[in-house]
Design an enzyme around this catalytic site. Structure first.
Site: not given
Length: 142
Positions: A41, A88, A102-104
């Protein structure tokens, strides 16, 4: 040095904390989320203070494409396939920091129920590909 309203992510951009940074250049900073929801994350933020997906401009399209490329690169470095990972943004008022991030997310969610917080199509979450598509459409209309 970046000047904007004080926020925790601007502090990271300005170099006031380096403990979780895994990548940084003139346009973006990537670091591990302090409360990871998945095996991997990562948060990627633009160095420019953009408040949220609601304030993204058509002119931000290019930086978002570069952020997407870096997200794919980081996912691969962590052993994840970008095509099966989630990229997202939370939509206000469901975001926790008013600086676009941005969450990866790669790998299994921990616990699995946390995946609901990152589901495309919900009123609280927007997939990066959807945002890019929306911006591309607006760009075509200009």
């Amino acid at each position: 040095m970046v000047f904007c309203r004080p926020c925790i992510f601007c502090e990271i951009v300005n170099g006031n904390t380096r403990d979780r940074i895994m990548y940084q250049d003139d346009e973006m900073v990537a670091f591990y989320d302090i409360k990871p929801a998945a095996e991997t994350h990562i948060l990627i933020i633009p160095t420019e203070h953009i408040v949220s997906v609601k304030t993204v401009r058509v002119s931000d399209y290019d930086i978002l494409v570069r952020i997407q490329a870096k997200a794919h690169d980081l996912l691969q470095q962590h052993g994840h396939d970008p095509s099966t990972s989630r990229l997202g943004f939370h939509i206000p008022p469901f975001n926790t920091v008013n600086h676009l991030h941005l969450h990866v997310l790669g790998g299994e969610f921990k616990p699995p129920e946390r995946s609901a917080k990152y589901e495309t199509g919900k009123k609280w979450y927007m997939d990066l590909s959807q945002l890019l598509s929306d911006l591309q459409h607006k760009r075509a209309l200009e």
